[in-house]
Each structure stands twice: as C-alpha cells, then as structure tokens.
Design a protein around this motif. Structure first.
Motif, short mmCIF file in Angstrom:
data_model
loop_
_atom_site.label_atom_id
_atom_site.label_comp_id
_atom_site.label_asym_id
_atom_site.label_seq_id
_atom_site.Cartn_x
_atom_site.Cartn_y
_atom_site.Cartn_z
N GLY A 788 0.91 -1.30 0.09
CA GLY A 788 -0.19 0.07 -0.11
C GLY A 788 0.82 1.19 -0.09
N ARG A 801 -12.24 1.21 -0.72
CA ARG A 801 -12.49 -0.13 -0.15
C ARG A 801 -12.36 -1.29 -1.33
NH1 ARG A 801 -16.53 2.62 2.79
NH2 ARG A 801 -17.95 1.81 1.29
N ALA A 804 -8.88 -1.93 -2.04
CA ALA A 804 -8.00 -2.82 -0.99
C ALA A 804 -8.43 -4.19 -1.08
CB ALA A 804 -8.45 -1.99 0.32
N ARG A 808 -6.02 -7.19 -1.72
CA ARG A 808 -6.17 -8.15 -0.66
C ARG A 808 -6.03 -9.68 -1.46
NH1 ARG A 808 -10.26 -7.84 3.80
NH2 ARG A 808 -11.70 -8.07 2.15
N VAL A 817 -3.12 -4.69 3.68
CA VAL A 817 -3.33 -3.73 2.49
C VAL A 817 -3.71 -2.40 3.22
CG1 VAL A 817 -4.43 -3.00 0.58
CG2 VAL A 817 -4.03 -5.37 0.95
N ALA A 818 -2.81 -1.27 3.01
CA ALA A 818 -3.29 -0.01 3.29
C ALA A 818 -3.11 1.26 2.37
CB ALA A 818 -2.12 0.42 4.71
N LEU A 819 -4.49 1.73 2.06
CA LEU A 819 -4.27 2.72 0.78
C LEU A 819 -4.84 4.13 1.33
CD1 LEU A 819 -6.11 0.35 -1.71
CD2 LEU A 819 -3.86 0.74 -1.44
N ILE A 837 -7.93 -0.01 5.66
CA ILE A 837 -6.88 -1.07 5.75
C ILE A 837 -7.57 -2.36 5.81
CG2 ILE A 837 -5.64 -2.02 7.75
CD1 ILE A 837 -4.57 0.65 7.08
N ALA A 838 -7.07 -3.20 5.00
CA ALA A 838 -7.64 -4.49 4.79
C ALA A 838 -6.62 -5.81 5.21
CB ALA A 838 -8.33 -4.80 3.58
N LEU A 871 -11.66 -5.42 7.63
CA LEU A 871 -11.69 -4.11 6.91
C LEU A 871 -12.19 -3.02 7.84
CD1 LEU A 871 -11.59 -3.07 3.99
CD2 LEU A 871 -14.06 -3.48 3.82
N GLN A 873 -11.88 1.47 7.92
CA GLN A 873 -11.47 2.83 7.46
C GLN A 873 -11.57 3.88 8.19
OE1 GLN A 873 -15.01 2.30 4.81
NE2 GLN A 873 -15.62 4.30 5.65
#
Length: 896
Positions: A788, A801, A804, A808, A817-819, A837-838, A871, A873
């Motif tokens: 990410g 989302r 992510a 993932r 996973v961080a976007l 974040i996932a 998940l 956010q």
C-alpha cells in the motif's frame, strides 16, 4: 381492599370534610424544575408560591407521580417504584397541624364499615421535627399515641422544602410497624425496613433561603399564611390492607408479573440465586410496564432526549428483562394491555387511549428488536478487537458506548461477554455512568430557577390579575399598574428604557398555546409612546407587556391606550385557525393517533407537530392540503364558547396532552364536527378568512414525531407565485411547455447519472491499474507483507475499499493492505485524507486486526476511524502524515 377502593375512600374522607376534589394533573406540566410530576403537591405549587390565588381553601387529590433518578434500583428492592400514586389533602391558610393530624389518624384507624382503613392504631408510629413540641403534644395528648411511639428526627428527615428558596416547614410522618419478622424493634429511627412510612404531613409555615436541598439553608421567617401539604402513599397502604410483603404483590403489579410468568415460562418467587435474579427481572417488567403505559397515556413518546429518552429506556428494559427470562417473541402488547386493564378503573383516560398506548409501546419493541441485532454486531466487533489486542476484558468505554449511543443494555453486554470467554470493565463502565448522572443532575440543578424572579410580580398575581379583552377589542383603555425593569419595580421609565408594563386590562394577546404574542403600542394623551414587541404571562394571571419607551415617560398610575397592530393580529388569527384546519385534515388522513405534539403559528405561517410512526407519502401530503383548503372554501363559521372540561371532552373537543386545564375551558369549533379543540387563542370569524393553505414541508423532529409546515393567506399566495415564476423560468430554459418540465428534468438527471457512472468506472479502472504496481513494492515486516501507500488523488472511501479488497485477493496469504488518497483543500478548507486497511486471514491469525490498526494510525494523519478485523477505514486532514502511518503499520506487523 383493592387499590381502587383505597383511592376512593381517601377522596371520600376528605370531601366529607369540606375539601374540593381536584383531579390528578398530567404527569407532564410546564415547570422548568421538573421532567415529570414527582409529588402530589406539584400541581398546587402556584398557590403555595403565591403566584396564583387558590379557588378553594381546602383541596384533596390522588396525583399520578413518576420518579426516575434510580431506575437501576427498581426491582432490586421491593419498595421502589418509578410510578406511584400520592394521595394528599391541602389547606391554603385554613386549618393547620391539629386538623391535619386528626384527619390522617381518623382515616387510617376508623373501621372499614365507617369509611376508614381499619388499621390497628398500636402499629402506627408518628415522627415529628426536633423542636416541634406542638405536633408531639397533639399526637400524645389529643390523639392518644404513647410518648414512646413518637420519635423526633432532624432536618434531613422531618423538615420539608421544595429544594429551592420558597415555602418550607416541619413535617410529621406516620410509619406502620410490619412486625418483628421484618426487622429490629425500636421504631423508624432504628429500622425503616420494618417500619415503613405511609403518610407525610407537611406544616408549611416558613420561608427558606438558598442552600442545600435537604439541609444547610437559612429559615428567613414565617409565611403570611400557614398551609398544609400532605401525602399518603397509595401503593404502600395497599400492601398493608392486602396483606402482602411488597408493592409488587398488590393488585396493580402482580397481574403483570403473572403475565410475564406465562410468556417466559419461568417462575416468580422460586428462591435461590437464580430465582432471586429472575425475580428482579419480573419486578422490572411490572414496574416499567405500568410507568410506560401512564407516560404514553399523558402524551410522552419514545425519543433520544428528555422525557422521550426516559420512556424509551423503560420500554427497552422491559424487552431486555423478558428476553433474559426466556421470552423469544413479542411481549409488549400483553404487558401493556394488562397494565391498561389494572389502571383503567382509576384512570378512564388510560382505558380510552388503549389503541394509541399499545401502538406506541409495540412500535418501540419492534424498533428495539432491530437495535439488538445491530448492537450484537457492534459487540462482536468490540470482542474481536479485544481478543486481537491480547486482552480478555472489553473496555468500560466500549460497553458505555454500546449502552449510551446504541441503547444496548449493559446486562446483555455482560452476558454476551461471558459467552465469548471475556469480561467487561464494569468499574470503568460504572464510572462513565456516574459521570453521565452527575452531568444530568448538574443540569437539573441549573434549571432550578423557574421561580427565582417572580417575586416582583407576586402581588399582582394575587390581587390584580390582568383582564384580557382582546377577543373582542383591538384597542382598550387601561391603567398602568407597574413599570418593571432589570428585575425590579421602577415606577417610571423614560425614552430608550426596556420595560415590562403591567396593565389592569389589555387587548394584546400573551404568547400561549403555540401562538406568538401580539405586537402593538401603549400610548397616552400626553405623547408617551411605548412600542410593545412581546407579551408574556406570569402565573397565568398577569400580562407583561415588553417593549421600549420611544417617547415621553411612562409611569405607574398613567391612563393609557393599549393597541394591537391590526395587521399582525389578522395574520396571527389566520395562522392559528389554519393550524386547527391542518390538524383536522391530518386526523382524517392518518386517523385518531395523529395527535398534537406542539405547534407554532404567526402571521402567514404555521407549524404543527404530530405523533406519527413514519413520514407522510406524497399522496397523503396532497390529501391533507386539499382537505384543509376545502374547509377554507366551505367558509365554515368559527364559534368559540366556554364550558366545563368534562362537558367539552364529552362533546369530542380535542385537548393537548400534558396541558393542565381548569374546570372551565374555551372551545374553538370550526364547521361543527370538522374541528373542535380546547384553545385559548385568537381566531378568524370564518374559515374562508384563513386564505389558501400551502404545505411547504414535512419532516421528522424526533422519534415518533413529525412536523408539517405551511403558509397561509397572502404568504401562501406569494409562495405559490414564486413557485410559478421558477417553473416558468425552467420551462423557458428547457424550451418546453410548463407541463413537460418534470419529464424533461428527469431525462436530464438520468443522462447526468449515466455520465457520472461512466466517469467513476473509468477512474476506478485507472486506479486499479495504478494500484497493481503496489504489489511490486511490498514491504516485509516479520512474517507479514505490507502492501500500500498513497494512491490516486480524489478517491473516496467506497473506491478505496474496492481497491483494497482487490489487492488483498492478489496479495500473499499473510498481508496487510493500506491505501490512502488525498483530496486537496479548497478555499481554506483542509485536505481530505480517506484511508482503508484490509487484512488477509493469515494476518488476522497473526494477531493483526484492521480496526486496531486504524486506531493506531488515524491520529498520524489528523483523523480517526474504526471498523472490523478484516476491513476498517477512516479519514484525516494531514497528507504529510501518510509516510509515518505506513511506517507505524510496519512496526505493528513486525511486533508479531
């Protein structure tokens, strides 16, 4: 002896002694110090405070009361009820201690055959105030109670006041000895479980100053007249006369418990730890059901603040208790129906309102059922985050949020935590609850100022009530009785002074019943002019004309001309009569449950709040408008007349819930059966004078309450004219006839939405292509891959989302996973930094929860957020913190 008979014997006893019977007031009164009526004397406060002159010297009543400060204690003890009935007898400058004591003693001890309760006099123990030798002598020498059964107690126990400056005095309480099996010998001073208080006789003889509610205040001196205020607890006397241990086994509450036993299959009074716990729940159901039924009968609806919040809490505790006892289906209808059955004989309005009461209560049960589902999901998130953090205890803050924000009961939180192998920080929860109670108590104390500034007006309330002549006159001669400013009597005032003027008579309407006050002038033949912008009432008897002196000097004793602004009054009458028409139309469309919950009317405008479980459909709104305007076109005569309250109700006149009406009421009738309401406002002479009515809006103002707004008269015409001009402008711009504008606008909106969807699709494809590059720059932290960073600017939470979730699925088995995306600030507004974040199953197995990660990094980008373990956010405002946030994620993963 059944409770209904106990009530009636009390009233009969005092009516025979020259007392006027006063029906119970509503539980809701216009009192700044009270949420609910909590004592029998509350409806008589204006008389005790000198704000009004009582129409009788002796009175008796059985008043409905509600006290809710210790809801959590209900059911744990067997004496505490939220709803109770307080029987009382009152003297306003008539009899005093000797008669009050004699009246109470004779009713309690006279044989049943002679109208008394037949209580054994040897089981009654009076208490008196420390230095009240007079009361003790009456008990001992005239009533014949042995000296050893009369106890003296201090100010905390035997001195009464309202808790604020005002009347006060010593009191004498009567206790009943339940016998040695209930406790220690020695009277109420030793054991108030064995000796229970059943009657309190207040000898109101002094005036108190500021200070503590129970003690610590100064006695300023004697009252001009000595008064009597007494209260006998109906429920406690019922325990004695029905031979039961506690109020929950009397004829008013036991039937509800019996219904709960049937619906849950559990036994009441089974004994043992489990049985004792069950008994508390049964008592909660019985107590809260009766209180809820009585509150709804008086117009309270479930809500999120004030009285509505209290009712909602009671109803939800009923549902929760029933479920914990094993009930799996709806129970509220059966419980409330039983409460209506047992209370209806004493309160016919409760029986008459059965359908409305049941509709409100059952509706709240349905709503809470959905809340339980949502609360369970939120609990699961809290439990997962707790475990992911390596803890076995859900925080007190999380439990409090579930309880206070989402209405999720702490009992269920504790039970579900135990099922999940977790505990709850009960101390932390209790501390937050205590802080909330303190805030509520401080707020309540802050409101205790409703009687602080009326002393300057008191003599006029008693001796010079204002004569209102505004129903028939717009101009009237009057005499200035007082000129008041800055809370004191001025006597006179010159140009520029802001004053309250009291007149002996006036045509200006004082704000009341939703109608704003008249505006106008007070003038003299010598050139004095006061512009009046507001008129208010004090003690329901004196009109305060508030305004500014524009010329000359106004002085007490002046002969003046009081004039109403005729245009203002005309518009106000249009608004008020229009409100009645809209109310009638609402009831035709929605049925009799659409009762009034508030209103405001002023020239050209009306606002009407009504009880409803859902919004109006467009068809209903149109129908209401058509019915209202049909009544306008019908030119119905508007008749007003005065009659008795009972007679008005029998005629079908609508009364406002919570309003305290007198014996004589004013009825406003429009078109015979079309509209008939109790109302003290000003109205048009015929419905056609209201002019057109245009409904301009309908909205929610609280749980179960909707609001309709409308223009009337010329304001309605102007609104329609503006709407017509807007439509003509659109038609011209679109180059279509006016009738085709809606279809043309719909076509344009559809094309715009299609275009927006296509733009979003293309942007998402571009973002996915760019985000795929992130898989080539994975950062390793221990066993976890971190995927990410900052992606394309301008993306929203939904798009992040989706990205992510896609990454993932394409990442390793153990990955986070961080976007982040950035939308730059505009016009001084800060930037927006949404993030997601996932986590993969492998990462979660390693102890990394997305919701926990969000809480760790949110502050680094100047924001906050949350979510589930897989998940989560959030959003912030600081793009410069993204790098630090990514580094923190690497640290968290590395610790695993």
């Amino acid at each position: 002896m059944q409770t209904h008979e106990i009530r009636q014997r009390f009233l009969n006893h005092f009516i025979a002694s020259g007392h006027t019977e006063v029906p119970s007031a509503s539980l809701i009164l216009d009192d700044p110090n009270l949420m609910f009526v909590n004592a029998g004397m509350v409806p008589f406060k204006p008389y005790f405070l000198g704000e009004q002159t009582p129409p009788f010297r002796r009175a008796t009543s059985v008043q409905k009361c509600v006290r809710t400060l210790d809801i959590e204690e209900v059911g744990i003890t067997t004496r505490h009820n939220t709803f109770f009935q307080m029987a009382g007898n009152f003297s306003f400058g008539d009899y005093f201690k000797r008669e009050a004591i004699t009246f109470a003693w004779s009713l309690l001890t006279n044989p049943v055959a002679e109208g008394g309760y037949g209580i054994d006099p040897t089981r009654l123990w009076p208490t008196v105030y420390l230095d009240d030798d007079e009361a003790e002598a009456i008990w001992r020498d005239e009533i014949g109670v042995p000296a050893e059964r009369i106890q003296r107690r201090d100010m905390k126990d035997n001195y009464w006041s309202m808790g604020v400056p005002g009347p006060c005095g010593p009191c004498s309480e009567i206790f009943y000895d339940r016998g040695p099996e209930y406790g220690t010998e020695g009277g109420p001073e030793v054991d108030e479980d064995r000796y229970i208080e059943i009657w309190n006789l207040v000898f109101m003889q002094n005036l108190r100053g500021p200070g503590g509610a129970k003690e610590g205040y100064e006695i300023l001196g004697p009252l001009p007249e000595r008064n009597i205020d007494t209260g006998m607890g109906i429920e406690r006397v019922a325990c004695i006369l029905q031979g039961v241990d506690n109020v929950y086994e009397t004829d008013l509450l036991k039937p509800i418990i019996d219904e709960a036993v049937t619906l849950t299959g559990r036994a009441y009074g089974a004994g043992g730890p489990t049985g004792a716990s069950d008994d508390v729940k049964f008592r909660v159901i019985a107590d809260h059901t009766r209180t809820a039924a009585m509150l709804i009968a008086d117009g309270v609806l479930p809500g999120n603040e004030g009285r509505g919040y209290v009712l909602r809490r009671l109803l939800r505790r009923i549902v929760r208790s029933a479920r914990l006892l094993g009930a799996s289906g709806p129970t509220m209808g059966a419980f409330i129906g039983t409460a209506i059955d047992v209370m209806g004989s004493s309160y016919p309005d409760v029986a008459a309102g059965r359908e409305r009461i049941l509709t409100v209560a059952v509706g709240e049960e349905d709503t809470f059922a959905k809340t339980l589902v949502a609360g369970s999901a939120l609990f699961s998130e809290a439990a997962a985050e707790t475990k992911a953090a390596g803890s076995d205890q859900i925080s007190g803050a999380a439990a409090f949020t579930l309880h206070d924000t989402y209405g999720f009961p702490i009992d269920l939180t504790l039970e579900m935590a135990a099922e999940s192998g977790l505990k709850v920080d009960a101390d932390g929860f209790a501390e937050l609850m205590a802080q909330q109670r303190k805030r509520a108590k401080d707020d309540a104390n802050a409101r205790k100022s409703g009687h602080a500034d009326v002393s300057v007006y008191r003599e006029f309330v008693d001796t010079h009530p204002t004569e209102f002549v505004g129903f028939t006159e717009l101009v009237a001669e009057a005499t200035v009785l007082a000129v008041v400013g800055e809370g004191r009597r001025l006597g006179h005032a010159g140009p520029g002074a802001e004053v309250d003027i009291i007149l002996d008579r006036t045509p200006l309407y004082a704000e009341s019943g939703g109608q704003l006050a008249d505006v106008g002038t007070i003038t003299t033949s010598t050139g004095v002019r006061v512009a009046i912008s507001d008129v208010q009432k004090v003690g329901k008897a004196v009109w305060l004309h508030r305004g500014v002196v524009e010329a000359g000097e106004i002085a007490e004793g002046d002969e003046v001309i009081a004039s109403v602004d005729a245009a203002w009054r005309h518009g106000a009458t249009q608004g008020h009569s229009g409100t009645h028409l809209v109310h009638a139309a609402l009831r035709q469309v929605l049925g009799p449950t659409a009762t009034q919950a508030g209103s405001l009317n002023k020239p050209g405008y009306l606002r009407f709040d009504f009880h409803s479980s859902g919004p109006l459909s467009e068809q209903q709104r149109t129908e209401i408008e058509e019915i209202s305007n049909t009544a306008v076109e019908a030119n119905y005569p508007v008749n007003t007349f005065e009659t008795g309250f009972a007679e008005a109700k029998a005629m079908g006149a609508m009364a406002l819930f919570g309003e305290n009406y007198g014996d004589v009421v004013r009825v406003v009738e429009i078109g015979g059966p079309f509209s008939m309401e109790l109302c003290g406002g000003t109205h048009v002479a015929a419905s056609s004078q209201v002019g057109p009515i245009t409904v301009i809006g309908e909205s929610s103002v609280g749980s179960g309450i909707r609001r309709v707004e409308a223009y009337v008269g010329m304001d309605s015409f102007r609104h329609l004219s503006t709407e017509r001009a807007l439509l003509a402008g659109l038609a011209s711009s679109l180059k279509v006839p006016s009738a085709e504008v809606p279809g043309r606008v719909e076509q344009l909106v559809t094309r715009l939405r299609d275009a927006e969807r296509e733009v979003a699709r293309l942007r998402a494809e571009q973002a996915r292509a760019a985000a795929a590059d992130l898989l080539d720059s994975v950062r390793r932290a221990g066993r976890v891959d971190i995927v990410g960073g900052r992606v394309a600017d301008g993306l929203g939470a939904n798009e992040l989302r989706e990205l992510a979730a896609d990454l993932r699925n394409r990442a390793s088995d153990t990955a986070v996973v961080a976007l982040f995306s950035v939308t730059p600030g505009d016009g001084g507004d800060p930037a927006k930094v949404p993030f997601v974040i996932a986590t993969t199953p492998g990462a979660r197995d390693a102890g990394i929860a997305a919701g926990a990660v969000v809480k760790e990094i949110a502050g680094l980008v100047g924001g906050r957020g949350g979510g589930k373990p897989d998940l989560a956010q959030g959003a912030g405002t600081d793009p410069d913190g993204i790098a630090a946030a990514m580094n923190r994620i690497v640290e968290l993963a590395g610790d695993r």
